[in-house]
Design a protein around this motif. Structure first.
Motif, PDB file in Angstrom:
ATOM      1  N   UNK A 164      -2.634   1.636 -14.650  1.00  0.00           N
ATOM      2  CA  UNK A 164      -2.562   0.953 -13.359  1.00  0.00           C
ATOM      3  C   UNK A 164      -1.097   0.953 -12.912  1.00  0.00           C
ATOM      4  N   UNK A 165      -0.813   0.861 -11.632  1.00  0.00           N
ATOM      5  CA  UNK A 165      -1.762   0.796 -10.515  1.00  0.00           C
ATOM      6  C   UNK A 165      -2.089   2.193  -9.995  1.00  0.00           C
ATOM      7  N   UNK A 166      -3.112   2.264  -9.154  1.00  0.00           N
ATOM      8  CA  UNK A 166      -3.344   3.495  -8.391  1.00  0.00           C
ATOM      9  C   UNK A 166      -2.315   3.573  -7.256  1.00  0.00           C
ATOM     10  N   UNK A 167      -1.914   4.800  -6.926  1.00  0.00           N
ATOM     11  CA  UNK A 167      -0.944   4.987  -5.834  1.00  0.00           C
ATOM     12  C   UNK A 167      -1.521   5.975  -4.824  1.00  0.00           C
ATOM     13  N   UNK A 168      -2.301   5.485  -3.860  1.00  0.00           N
ATOM     14  CA  UNK A 168      -2.848   6.382  -2.835  1.00  0.00           C
ATOM     15  C   UNK A 168      -1.707   6.965  -2.003  1.00  0.00           C
ATOM     16  N   UNK A 169      -1.946   8.137  -1.460  1.00  0.00           N
ATOM     17  CA  UNK A 169      -0.952   8.776  -0.584  1.00  0.00           C
ATOM     18  C   UNK A 169      -1.236   8.491   0.881  1.00  0.00           C
ATOM     19  N   UNK A 170      -2.054   7.474   1.122  1.00  0.00           N
ATOM     20  CA  UNK A 170      -2.393   7.047   2.479  1.00  0.00           C
ATOM     21  C   UNK A 170      -2.641   5.547   2.419  1.00  0.00           C
ATOM     22  N   UNK A 171      -2.618   4.910   3.572  1.00  0.00           N
ATOM     23  CA  UNK A 171      -2.755   3.457   3.620  1.00  0.00           C
ATOM     24  C   UNK A 171      -4.232   3.070   3.473  1.00  0.00           C
ATOM     25  N   UNK A 172      -4.511   2.194   2.528  1.00  0.00           N
ATOM     26  CA  UNK A 172      -5.870   1.691   2.325  1.00  0.00           C
ATOM     27  C   UNK A 172      -5.872   0.197   2.662  1.00  0.00           C
ATOM     28  N   UNK A 173      -6.975  -0.458   2.426  1.00  0.00           N
ATOM     29  CA  UNK A 173      -7.038  -1.908   2.683  1.00  0.00           C
ATOM     30  C   UNK A 173      -6.239  -2.684   1.640  1.00  0.00           C
ATOM     31  N   UNK A 174      -6.006  -2.061   0.488  1.00  0.00           N
ATOM     32  CA  UNK A 174      -5.269  -2.734  -0.591  1.00  0.00           C
ATOM     33  C   UNK A 174      -3.773  -2.542  -0.383  1.00  0.00           C
ATOM     34  N   UNK A 175      -3.032  -3.628  -0.477  1.00  0.00           N
ATOM     35  CA  UNK A 175      -1.567  -3.477  -0.384  1.00  0.00           C
ATOM     36  C   UNK A 175      -0.979  -3.080  -1.727  1.00  0.00           C
ATOM     37  N   UNK A 176      -1.734  -3.377  -2.788  1.00  0.00           N
ATOM     38  CA  UNK A 176      -1.252  -3.021  -4.121  1.00  0.00           C
ATOM     39  C   UNK A 176      -0.266  -4.044  -4.636  1.00  0.00           C
ATOM     40  N   UNK A 177       0.039  -3.975  -5.925  1.00  0.00           N
ATOM     41  CA  UNK A 177       0.941  -4.952  -6.533  1.00  0.00           C
ATOM     42  C   UNK A 177       2.388  -4.783  -6.065  1.00  0.00           C
ATOM     43  N   UNK A 178       3.153  -5.833  -6.263  1.00  0.00           N
ATOM     44  CA  UNK A 178       4.589  -5.768  -5.999  1.00  0.00           C
ATOM     45  C   UNK A 178       5.286  -4.996  -7.119  1.00  0.00           C
ATOM     46  N   UNK A 179       6.296  -4.235  -6.746  1.00  0.00           N
ATOM     47  CA  UNK A 179       6.997  -3.396  -7.728  1.00  0.00           C
ATOM     48  C   UNK A 179       8.082  -4.201  -8.444  1.00  0.00           C
ATOM     49  N   UNK A 180       8.182  -3.922  -9.738  1.00  0.00           N
ATOM     50  CA  UNK A 180       9.176  -4.603 -10.572  1.00  0.00           C
ATOM     51  C   UNK A 180       9.939  -3.590 -11.405  1.00  0.00           C
ATOM     52  N   UNK A 181      11.190  -3.880 -11.743  1.00  0.00           N
ATOM     53  CA  UNK A 181      11.950  -2.996 -12.630  1.00  0.00           C
ATOM     54  C   UNK A 181      11.188  -2.770 -13.940  1.00  0.00           C
ATOM     55  N   UNK A 182      11.192  -1.523 -14.394  1.00  0.00           N
ATOM     56  CA  UNK A 182      10.503  -1.188 -15.647  1.00  0.00           C
ATOM     57  C   UNK A 182       9.109  -0.632 -15.426  1.00  0.00           C
TER      58      UNK A 182
END
Ligand code: MG
Length: 260
Positions: A184-202
């Protein structure tokens, strides 16, 4: 679960990344009219094994019922083939483009990268597709910074592709990576309804735009692996494994001494 890597884990991933980047470079040097995709596979596999690393694609179970395990160290996808092309006796021809994707692990840590190469002299439109696809990766990576969300990466990739008249494959996405090739996480190459998690160092991510000349729709060939564009037009792929840091993102799948 999204895994956060320590400094020493990131070092192991960078070593795996250097092996993958070098193997891709060796493949690039061998790409020419007349070479088979199986020969390219052999070059990558020999190099990875000599480095005491493990090819990660070989033996992956087929996602489609009854399909064979993936037999190659690389995915070799020619022209309208998007991803998951099986290396074989097909000879590359002048004017083809070939997307080569590979993953390897070293010391238990994974790296994954892909490039699309020109075979001999290619059309101007094919050249532009390859360039824009690479640019899409870099546009996406710019947003892989602490505090952003996955959707910020996705949006940048989609904007760049579509503003250049290309389309973004929906059915396959980028992914987290670490001890496992697919995390995880999935990283779509287009905008979906999911904003996805916040990015953190590491966090370590495989960002991999798959960009089509025509429609974004794809289909799977009867070998149960090869994904092709629905309209038979060209597709290109560009991927690196990167690390989110406190500052700028860092590419792990790079040659020794290469910048960023
Ligand atoms: Mg990948």
């Amino acid at each position: 679960m999204i895994t956060i890597k320590s400094r020493s884990e990131l070092e192991s991933m960078a070593r795996a990344g250097e092996i993958v980047a070098t193997a891709l470079k060796l493949v690039e040097e061998a790409v020419r009219p007349g070479v088979t995709t199986l020969e390219l596979n052999r070059i990558a596999e020999d190099y990875i094994i000599r480095q005491k690393a493990v090819p990660l694609f070989k033996g992956v179970p087929c996602p489609i019922n009854g399909g064979p395990d993936f037999p190659g160290t690389i995915c070799a996808s020619v022209n309208d083939e998007v991803i998951h092309g099986i290396p074989g006796l097909r000879e590359l021809k002048d004017g083809d483009i070939i997307s080569v994707d590979m993953g390897a692990s070293f010391d238990g840590y994974c790296a994954d990268a892909a490039r699309t190469f020109a075979v001999g002299n290619i059309s101007e439109s094919a050249r532009r597709l390859i360039e824009v696809t690479e640019q899409c990766f870099y546009e996406g990576m710019k947003h892989a910074v602490k505090g952003n969300r996955i959707v910020d990466i996705s949006r940048a990739i989609q904007r760049h592709a579509e503003s250049n008249g290309f389309s973004v494959v929906r059915d396959y996405v980028g992914h987290g990576i670490g001890r496992e090739l697919w995390e995880a996480p999935q990283i779509p190459n287009y905008v979906t309804r999911e904003r996805g998690p916040r990015l953190e160092p590491g966090m370590t991510l495989a960002i991999e735009p798959m960009i089509n000349q025509g429609v974004y729709n794809v289909k799977i060939l009867r070998d149960k692996w090869t994904v092709v564009t629905a309209d038979g037009k060209l597709s290109a792929h560009y991927e690196n494994t990167i690390a989110v840091t406190g500052g700028e993102p860092v590419i792990m799948t790079k040659l020794r001494g290469e910048g960023t």
